[in-house]
Write a protein that holds these residues in place. Structure first.
Motif, PDB file in Angstrom:
ATOM      1  N   GLY A 595      13.582-106.379 -35.232  1.00 29.39           N
ATOM      2  CA  GLY A 595      13.906-105.970 -36.231  1.00 29.39           C
ATOM      3  C   GLY A 595      12.725-106.482 -37.282  1.00 29.39           C
ATOM      4  O   GLY A 595      12.393-107.359 -37.795  1.00 29.39           O
ATOM      5  N   VAL A 596      12.466-105.363 -38.252  1.00 26.27           N
ATOM      6  CA  VAL A 596      11.301-105.913 -39.783  1.00 26.27           C
ATOM      7  C   VAL A 596      11.771-105.253 -40.365  1.00 26.27           C
ATOM      8  O   VAL A 596      12.488-104.056 -40.497  1.00 26.27           O
ATOM      9  N   VAL A 597      11.576-105.858 -41.754  1.00 29.16           N
ATOM     10  CA  VAL A 597      12.038-105.401 -42.948  1.00 29.16           C
ATOM     11  C   VAL A 597      11.228-105.669 -43.879  1.00 29.16           C
ATOM     12  O   VAL A 597      10.289-106.854 -43.809  1.00 29.16           O
ATOM     13  N   PHE A 598      10.706-104.542 -45.537  1.00 30.96           N
ATOM     14  CA  PHE A 598       9.563-104.688 -45.351  1.00 30.96           C
ATOM     15  C   PHE A 598      10.216-104.877 -47.182  1.00 30.96           C
ATOM     16  O   PHE A 598      11.060-104.439 -47.683  1.00 30.96           O
ATOM     17  N   ASP A 599      10.099-106.012 -47.622  1.00 31.99           N
ATOM     18  CA  ASP A 599      11.361-106.529 -49.194  1.00 31.99           C
ATOM     19  C   ASP A 599      10.419-107.580 -50.570  1.00 31.99           C
ATOM     20  O   ASP A 599      10.389-108.420 -50.277  1.00 31.99           O
ATOM     21  N   HIS A 600       9.107-106.367 -50.917  1.00 33.66           N
ATOM     22  CA  HIS A 600       8.708-106.869 -51.752  1.00 33.66           C
ATOM     23  C   HIS A 600       7.655-108.519 -51.279  1.00 33.66           C
ATOM     24  O   HIS A 600       6.486-107.399 -50.830  1.00 33.66           O
ATOM     25  N   ASP A 601       7.715-109.124 -51.320  1.00 35.42           N
ATOM     26  CA  ASP A 601       6.366-109.823 -51.875  1.00 35.42           C
ATOM     27  C   ASP A 601       6.924-110.079 -50.232  1.00 35.42           C
ATOM     28  O   ASP A 601       6.405-111.689 -49.919  1.00 35.42           O
ATOM     29  N   GLU A 602       8.328-110.119 -49.539  1.00 31.59           N
ATOM     30  CA  GLU A 602       7.319-110.591 -48.135  1.00 31.59           C
ATOM     31  C   GLU A 602       8.445-109.425 -47.005  1.00 31.59           C
ATOM     32  O   GLU A 602       9.110-108.310 -46.794  1.00 31.59           O
ATOM     33  N   VAL A 603       7.822-110.165 -45.952  1.00 28.59           N
ATOM     34  CA  VAL A 603       8.393-109.501 -44.314  1.00 28.59           C
ATOM     35  C   VAL A 603       9.642-109.786 -43.731  1.00 28.59           C
ATOM     36  O   VAL A 603       9.519-111.322 -43.794  1.00 28.59           O
ATOM     37  N   ARG A 604      10.489-109.863 -43.321  1.00 26.87           N
ATOM     38  CA  ARG A 604      11.434-110.369 -42.225  1.00 26.87           C
ATOM     39  C   ARG A 604      12.075-110.255 -41.182  1.00 26.87           C
ATOM     40  O   ARG A 604      12.139-108.842 -40.926  1.00 26.87           O
ATOM     41  N   LEU A 605      11.769-110.911 -40.512  1.00 23.23           N
ATOM     42  CA  LEU A 605      12.410-110.577 -39.015  1.00 23.23           C
ATOM     43  C   LEU A 605      13.200-110.892 -37.672  1.00 23.23           C
ATOM     44  O   LEU A 605      13.927-111.527 -38.959  1.00 23.23           O
ATOM     45  N   HIS A 606      14.496-109.761 -37.425  1.00 21.73           N
ATOM     46  CA  HIS A 606      15.279-110.070 -36.935  1.00 21.73           C
ATOM     47  C   HIS A 606      15.365-109.918 -35.829  1.00 21.73           C
ATOM     48  O   HIS A 606      14.949-108.943 -35.001  1.00 21.73           O
ATOM     49  N   SER A 607      15.309-111.032 -35.163  1.00 20.53           N
ATOM     50  CA  SER A 607      15.024-111.241 -34.081  1.00 20.53           C
ATOM     51  C   SER A 607      15.931-112.630 -32.653  1.00 20.53           C
ATOM     52  O   SER A 607      16.157-113.315 -33.206  1.00 20.53           O
ATOM     53  N   LEU A 608      15.897-112.242 -31.650  1.00 19.78           N
ATOM     54  CA  LEU A 608      17.164-113.143 -30.712  1.00 19.78           C
ATOM     55  C   LEU A 608      16.123-113.901 -30.199  1.00 19.78           C
ATOM     56  O   LEU A 608      17.053-114.850 -29.045  1.00 19.78           O
ATOM     57  N   SER A 609      14.541-114.223 -30.077  1.00 17.59           N
ATOM     58  CA  SER A 609      14.157-115.148 -29.595  1.00 17.59           C
ATOM     59  C   SER A 609      13.678-116.360 -30.641  1.00 17.59           C
ATOM     60  O   SER A 609      13.785-116.439 -31.384  1.00 17.59           O
ATOM     61  N   GLU A 610      13.407-117.795 -29.638  1.00 15.66           N
ATOM     62  CA  GLU A 610      13.621-118.627 -30.833  1.00 15.66           C
ATOM     63  C   GLU A 610      12.437-118.607 -31.519  1.00 15.66           C
ATOM     64  O   GLU A 610      12.072-119.638 -32.468  1.00 15.66           O
ATOM     65  N   GLN A 611      11.251-117.637 -31.008  1.00 14.47           N
ATOM     66  CA  GLN A 611       9.958-117.902 -31.577  1.00 14.47           C
ATOM     67  C   GLN A 611       8.926-116.961 -31.681  1.00 14.47           C
ATOM     68  O   GLN A 611       8.579-116.690 -30.717  1.00 14.47           O
ATOM     69  N   PRO A 612       9.844-115.905 -31.979  1.00 19.74           N
ATOM     70  CA  PRO A 612       8.926-114.698 -31.836  1.00 19.74           C
ATOM     71  C   PRO A 612       7.753-113.755 -32.306  1.00 19.74           C
ATOM     72  O   PRO A 612       7.148-115.184 -32.986  1.00 19.74           O
ATOM     73  N   SER A 613       7.050-113.499 -31.951  1.00 14.12           N
ATOM     74  CA  SER A 613       5.715-112.987 -32.318  1.00 14.12           C
ATOM     75  C   SER A 613       5.631-111.433 -32.799  1.00 14.12           C
ATOM     76  O   SER A 613       6.117-110.681 -32.659  1.00 14.12           O
ATOM     77  N   PHE A 614       4.617-111.176 -33.856  1.00 14.58           N
ATOM     78  CA  PHE A 614       4.593-110.245 -34.255  1.00 14.58           C
ATOM     79  C   PHE A 614       2.632-109.771 -34.611  1.00 14.58           C
ATOM     80  O   PHE A 614       2.464-110.702 -34.473  1.00 14.58           O
ATOM     81  N   ALA A 615       2.345-108.459 -34.385  1.00  8.31           N
ATOM     82  CA  ALA A 615       1.037-108.073 -34.918  1.00  8.31           C
ATOM     83  C   ALA A 615       1.356-107.798 -35.902  1.00  8.31           C
ATOM     84  O   ALA A 615       1.487-106.825 -36.724  1.00  8.31           O
ATOM     85  N   VAL A 616      -0.939-108.073 -36.891  1.00  6.42           N
ATOM     86  CA  VAL A 616      -0.345-106.712 -38.228  1.00  6.42           C
ATOM     87  C   VAL A 616      -1.392-106.039 -37.596  1.00  6.42           C
ATOM     88  O   VAL A 616      -2.816-106.833 -37.098  1.00  6.42           O
ATOM     89  N   PHE A 617      -1.200-105.294 -38.397  1.00  2.73           N
ATOM     90  CA  PHE A 617      -3.283-104.402 -38.783  1.00  2.73           C
ATOM     91  C   PHE A 617      -3.112-104.385 -40.189  1.00  2.73           C
ATOM     92  O   PHE A 617      -1.893-102.774 -40.463  1.00  2.73           O
ATOM     93  N   PRO A 618      -4.058-104.197 -40.938  1.00  6.87           N
ATOM     94  CA  PRO A 618      -5.109-104.675 -40.954  1.00  6.87           C
ATOM     95  C   PRO A 618      -4.893-106.247 -41.507  1.00  6.87           C
ATOM     96  O   PRO A 618      -3.423-106.427 -41.843  1.00  6.87           O
ATOM     97  N   ALA A 619      -5.722-106.973 -40.991  1.00  9.94           N
ATOM     98  CA  ALA A 619      -4.839-108.750 -40.703  1.00  9.94           C
ATOM     99  C   ALA A 619      -4.710-109.375 -42.498  1.00  9.94           C
ATOM    100  O   ALA A 619      -5.621-108.949 -42.976  1.00  9.94           O
ATOM    101  N   PRO A 620      -4.498-109.866 -42.692  1.00  7.44           N
ATOM    102  CA  PRO A 620      -4.450-110.212 -44.830  1.00  7.44           C
ATOM    103  C   PRO A 620      -5.007-111.300 -44.960  1.00  7.44           C
ATOM    104  O   PRO A 620      -5.182-112.251 -43.195  1.00  7.44           O
ATOM    105  N   GLU A 621      -5.544-111.160 -45.594  1.00  3.07           N
ATOM    106  CA  GLU A 621      -6.813-112.555 -46.585  1.00  3.07           C
ATOM    107  C   GLU A 621      -6.548-113.617 -45.536  1.00  3.07           C
ATOM    108  O   GLU A 621      -7.293-114.718 -45.322  1.00  3.07           O
ATOM    109  N   ARG A 622      -4.962-114.462 -45.739  1.00  2.64           N
ATOM    110  CA  ARG A 622      -4.872-116.002 -45.184  1.00  2.64           C
ATOM    111  C   ARG A 622      -3.502-115.733 -44.283  1.00  2.64           C
ATOM    112  O   ARG A 622      -2.735-114.967 -44.269  1.00  2.64           O
ATOM    113  N   ALA A 623      -3.526-116.936 -43.880  1.00  2.00           N
ATOM    114  CA  ALA A 623      -2.501-116.636 -42.812  1.00  2.00           C
ATOM    115  C   ALA A 623      -0.950-116.287 -43.582  1.00  2.00           C
ATOM    116  O   ALA A 623      -0.393-117.363 -44.015  1.00  2.00           O
TER     117      ALA A 623
END
Length: 811
Positions: A595-623
C-alpha cells in the motif's frame, strides 16, 4: 460470420449536444470550478467531469485512523468520499445527539477537505446500510407515526435531525470552499416522490446546500421531476436473495454491455411486490448515467453468504464504464465495524423485523479496503481503472456507448464475445469483458475488431487475430492524442501519463495472453525508437510489435511538432502496482505491491514485508530517506528501485491456539422473517460452541494513542491482525465477556485487529474464540469453497499478520 471474421462496429455520427440548463441544480456563486449537469454527463469548471466515489462509514471506523484510510482511498483513485450519516449511531437515546469520537461528522468532512477529497453525506433519515431499523432510532419507530411519509409526527423529529446534521456541516459547503459536492436524500424509497421533495426542502431549510441533490434510482423509482439526480447501482452478488436461489440474474446482467441503467434487484427484499415504482430508466433523456452503488464487495447474511472475488469487482467496474457510466460510485469501498450500542446491538436482524440476519459487529463487506484497513486485490484492480479515468475521464464522459450488432442473445449466452465502444466521432475506447462470477466464460480465439469512425477508413486491430483469454477484461484506446502523438490504437490498456522533464510518458498495461501492439499515426511522428520491439511502416501507420512488456518496454517517439512522448508498456502484474501522486516535490509514479499513500511532504508504505521496496519514475534528484537513512537505489528498467532499511524487530512466532471445550451438536435450524434461516440464539455460544483460547504472548502492545498520522521518525509503526483459519457456522471473539469481533463462515479467513482491543483487558483476560457448528439441514447458502463445513467447529491454525508503515521523505 466465420470464426476468423473480425467483430465489426460502424460508429454513428456524433450525437446532438446534450440538454443544458434544464435542471434546477446550481453551484455556489463565484466558485472557481462550478459543477453542472447536462443530460449526458457532468461538468466541473466547464470541463467534462468523471467522478469516482467510494463509500466509507466514519461511524464504523476508529476516528484516530480516518486520515490514513482516506489517503488510502485517494491513492486508490477515489475523488469523492460518500458516507451514510446514520441517525441511530448519533441519537440512539432520544435527545442525546452525539457527534463525538468516532461519530465526529465534522472532523471527517474536514479531513476530506484537507486532502482534496469531495464529500457526499447521505443524510437519510432512513439509510438501510444493514443497520438496525435502517438507521431510524428505536424511540422513533416506537412512536405513533408513519415513518418515511409526510406524517407530521414523523417529520417533526426528522426536522430536528436535519438541523443537527446541518449544524455539524456548517461552513463546509461550496460557498465557503468546503468539500460537499452532493447530498443524498433518503435511500431506496421508490414510490413516494412527494415525500422525497419534502425531505429535500427540509434539508435546505435546515441550512444544508450542495450543487447536486441525489436519490437512489433502482427498482423503477418515482422521483419528483428534475429535483433529484438519479443514481444507479449494480452488484456482483447479493446477500438479500433466497438461500437456494442460485446466482441472481439481476447480478448476472452486470457483466454484459447494455444500456439499461436500472437494477430491479437491489433492495428487492424490502420492496413489497404489490407496490411498484415507475418505469426503469425513466430519466435517461434528462439525466446522465451516474452510479453510487457499484459493488465493491458484498455483505454476508446468515442465510446467504456470497463470496466476491477481486476480478468480479474489476470486471463489473470496467463493464459499467463501457456501458456508459459517467460516475463510478462504489459501495463499499472501505469496510468497517458496527459500533457497540448503548441499548442493544445495531445490526440489521430478524429481531428488528428485517429479512436478513447480519453479524453483530463486522461490516467488512469484502471491500477493497477491509474492516481493519487491509488492502485487497480488488483495490489494485480498481485503482488501475481509476488512474485511467483521472487522465482520460474528461474524454470518456462525453463519449457515447455503442454496442455491436452481434450481441449475446440473452443472459445465458456464454459464447458470444461481450464488447462495446465509447466514442465521440473522432476517438474512442474499446471495451471487452470475458469474465463473470461462478460460470467461467470461454476463450475466444482468432479475434480481431474492425471499428469505423464517421468519415474515416475503418481500422482493424490487432494486426493479426488474437485469443481473448478466459477471464480477461480490458480497455484499448482508439485514435488517442498524447501530447501531439496520435496513437491510432493499442492492444494494451492506458493507465496514466506522467511528465518526465518535459517528455510525456503514457503508461499502458498489457493483457495477459495478448501481445501488445502500438499503431502510431505516422503523420504525427518524426522518429520512433523501440529497443525491445520492432517497427514497420504500413501506409499512414507505424506499427510497433514484438514488445516484451515490463519496466524496460519504453518506446521513444519524437512528434511532428517537436515534442517527446514515451510509451511504457508494463506487464499486467506490474501495472497493478502503479500509484500516482505528488512525491518529493513533483508528480511521480510509485510502483509497489504494497500500500502507498501520498501525504504532502512524504510517501508512506504499508507493507507486510520487513524490508519492502518500491520503484519510482521519474527518479527524485536525491535518494529518499527513511528515518534519516537513505534508501538503497538500483536500476529497474527505466524505473529506479528503492529498498527500505530493514525493520530490526524480530518476528513474533505464531499465536498459540488451545482448545478449551469441544463443540456439542449443532443447534437445530430456526427461521425468522420470510422463513429465512436465523442466527442461533446467544445461549448456544455458552453451551454448545467450541471454545478456544489464543495465547497472545508478547504480541500485545499498547495500541497507538491519538491520531495515527502523528507518527515518529525511527522504526516503522506496526499494526497487528490475528488471522484465524477456521470452519464452522458462526464465530465470535471475546475479551472477558465483551464481544469484540464476529464472522459467519463462508470459507474466508477471519481477521481480528488487535490494535482495536484494550491492551490491559487483553492482558488480564486474554482472547477467547467461540465457534458454533453448522447444522447439516440448515437452509443456508455457503460458497463452494466452504462446502463440507457442516458439523465442524474448529480452528485450523492462526497467524499474526503485521503491517509495517514506513514514512519515506525527501532526501
Amino acid at each position: 460470420m466465420s470464426a476468423r471474421s473480425p467483430h465489426r462496429l460502424k460508429l454513428p455520427a456524433p450525437a446532438a449536444p446534450p440538454l443544458t440548463g434544464h435542471l434546477p441544480f446550481a453551484d455556489a456563486p463565484g466558485v472557481p470550478d462550478p459543477i453542472a449537469v447536462t443530460s449526458r454527463w457532468l461538468t466541473r469548471g466547464g470541463r467534462p467531469w468523471f467522478p469516482v466515489s467510494g463509500e466509507f462509514h466514519y461511524s464504523r471506523y476508529p476516528a484516530r485512523d480516518w486520515q490514513e484510510e482516506l489517503l488510502k482511498m485517494k491513492a486508490g483513485g477515489v475523488t469523492a468520499v460518500a458516507s451514510y450519516v446514520i441517525w441511530i449511531h448519533h441519537e440512539e437515546v432520544e435527545g442525546q445527539v452525539r457527534f463525538d469520537g468516532d461519530r465526529d461528522l465534522r472532523r471527517f468532512a474536514e479531513l476530506c477537505a484537507r486532502h482534496g477529497l469531495d464529500f457526499i453525506p447521505r443524510i437519510g433519515p432512513w439509510s438501510h446500510a444493514e443497520v438496525r431499523g435502517g438507521g431510524l432510532p428505536d424511540w422513533l419507530l416506537a412512536r405513533a407515526c408513519t415513518p418515511r411519509t409526510d406524517d407530521p409526527a414523523y417529520l417533526e423529529p426528522v426536522r430536528r435531525w436535519f438541523g443537527a446534521v446541518a449544524e455539524q456541516l456548517s461552513g463546509l459547503d461550496r460557498t465557503h470552499g468546503g468539500p460537499i459536492v452532493a447530498i443524498q436524500i433518503e435511500n431506496e424509497l421508490y414510490d413516494q416522490p412527494g415525500h422525497l421533495l419534502t425531505l429535500k426542502r427540509m434539508a435546505q431549510e435546515a441550512g444544508l446546500s450542495a450543487p447536486l441533490w441525489t436519490s437512489t434510482a433502482w427498482g423503477g423509482v418515482r422521483l419528483p421531476p428534475d429535483e433529484l439526480l438519479p443514481l444507479y447501482g449494480g452488484y456482483t452478488e447479493a446477500f438479500w436473495t433466497e438461500a437456494a436461489g442460485g446466482w441472481p440474474d439481476t447480478c448476472r446482467k452486470h457483466f454484459f454491455f447494455t444500456h439499461q441503467r436500472d437494477d430491479e434487484g437491489i433492495g428487492a427484499d424490502l420492496r413489497p411486490t404489490s407496490v411498484r415504482g415507475g418505469e426503469p430508466d425513466a430519466f435517461a433523456d434528462r439525466f446522465p448515467w451516474a452510479t453510487c452503488e457499484l459493488g465493491g464487495g458484498m455483505a454476508v447474511a446468515y442465510h446467504r453468504r456470497p463470496r466476491v472475488e477481486p476480478d468480479d469487482v474489476g470486471a463489473l467496474g470496467l463493464t459499467k464504464i463501457g456501458c456508459g457510466s459517467v460516475w463510478q460510485g462504489f459501495y463499499m469501498f472501505h469496510g468497517g465495524t458496527n459500533p457497540a450500542g448503548e441499548l442493544g446491538t445495531l445490526q440489521e436482524s430478524h429481531a428488528t423485523g428485517y429479512p436478513n440476519d447480519l453479524p453483530v459487529l463486522t461490516y467488512d463487506f469484502q471491500a477493497p479496503l477491509g474492516e481493519y484497513g487491509q488492502y485487497r486485490a480488488s483495490y489494485h484492480q480498481l485503482r488501475l481503472q481509476h488512474l485511467l479515468l483521472a487522465d482520460f475521464g474528461h474524454l470518456l464522459a462525453p463519449m457515447t456507448s455503442v454496442l455491436p450488432e452481434r450481441q449475446p442473445v440473452g443472459q445465458r449466452d456464454r459464447d458470444t464475445l461481450r464488447w462495446a465502444v465509447r466514442a465521440d466521432g473522432t476517438s474512442g475506447f474499446l471495451f471487452v469483458n470475458n469474465h463473470q462470477p461462478h460460470e467461467q466464460l470461454p476463450a475466444h480465439p482468432d479475434t480481431s475488431f474492425t471499428v469505423e469512425f464517421p468519415g474515416a477508413t475503418a481500422m482493424t486491430l490487432p494486426s493479426t487475430p488474437v485469443t481473448v483469454p478466459e477471464g480477461a477484461y480490458f480497455c484499448w484506446p482508439l485514435r488517442l492524442d498524447i501530447a501531439g502523438l496520435r496513437l491510432e490504437w493499442a492492444t494494451a490498456q492506458p493507465v496514466c501519463t506522467v511528465d518526465d522533464h518535459g517528455r510525456t510518458v503514457l503508461v499502458l498495461a498489457a493483457t495477459d495472453g495478448i501481445a501488445p501492439e502500438l499503431a502510431l499515426d505516422a503523420r504525427t511522428v518524426t522518429s520512433v525508437e523501440a529497443p525491445s520491439g520492432e517497427t514497420a511502416l504500413l501506409g499512414d501507420q507505424i506499427l510497433v510489435t514484438g514488445l516484451r512488456p515490463g519496466t524496460d518496454a519504453l518506446v521513444e517517439v519524437r512528434t511532428a511538432d517537436g515534442g517527446r512522448v514515451g510509451l511504457l508498456v508494463l506487464d499486467a502484474a506490474t501495472a497493478r502496482t502503479v500509484y500516482r501522486g505528488v512525491a518529493w516535490g513533483a508528480e511521480r509514479l510509485v510502483l509497489s505491491g504494497d500500500g502507498v499513500v501520498f501525504d504532502h511532504d512524504e510517501v508512506r508504505l504499508h507493507s507486510l514485508s520487513e524490508q519492502p521496496s518500491f520503484a519510482v519514475f521519474p527518479a527524485p534528484e536525491r535518494a529518499p530517506v527513511v528515518a534519516g537513512t537513505p534508501v538503497r537505489e538500483t536500476a529497474d528498467g527505466v524505473l529506479t528501485r528503492c529498498t527500505v532499511p530493514a525493520d530490526p524487530e524480530d518476528r513474533a512466532g505464531d499465536p498459540g491456539v488451545r482448545l478449551v471445550r469441544a463443540a456439542g451438536p449443532a443447534p437445530e435450524p430456526a427461521t425468522g422473517v420470510q422463513d429465512r434461516a436465523s442466527v442461533p440464539a446467544d445461549k448456544y455460544f455458552d453451551t454448545v460452541a467450541a471454545e478456544y483460547r489464543i495465547d497472545l504472548g508478547d504480541i500485545i502492545g499498547v495500541p497507538p494513542q491519538g491520531p495515527a498520522d502523528d507518527h515518529r521518525d525511527g522504526a516503522p509503526e506496526r499494526r497487528t491482525l490475528l488471522r484465524v483459519h477456521w470452519t464452522g457456522d458462526v464465530a465470535r471473539a471475546y475479551v472477558g465477556d465483551t464481544l469484540v469481533a464476529d464472522q459467519f463462515y463462508s470459507g474466508r479467513r477471519w481477521d481480528i485487529g488487535l490494535d482495536r482491543l484494550p491492551a490491559e483487558a487483553l492482558r488480564a483476560h486474554g482472547l477467547r474464540l467461540r465457534i458454533l457448528p453448522l447444522h447439516a439441514d440448515a437452509p443456508v447458502y455457503v460458497p463452494e469453497e466452504a462446502a463440507g463445513a457442516a458439523g465442524t467447529a474448529a480452528v485450523g491454525h492462526a497467524e499474526w499478520v503485521i503491517t509495517r508503515r514506513w514514512a519515506v521523505r525527501e532526501g
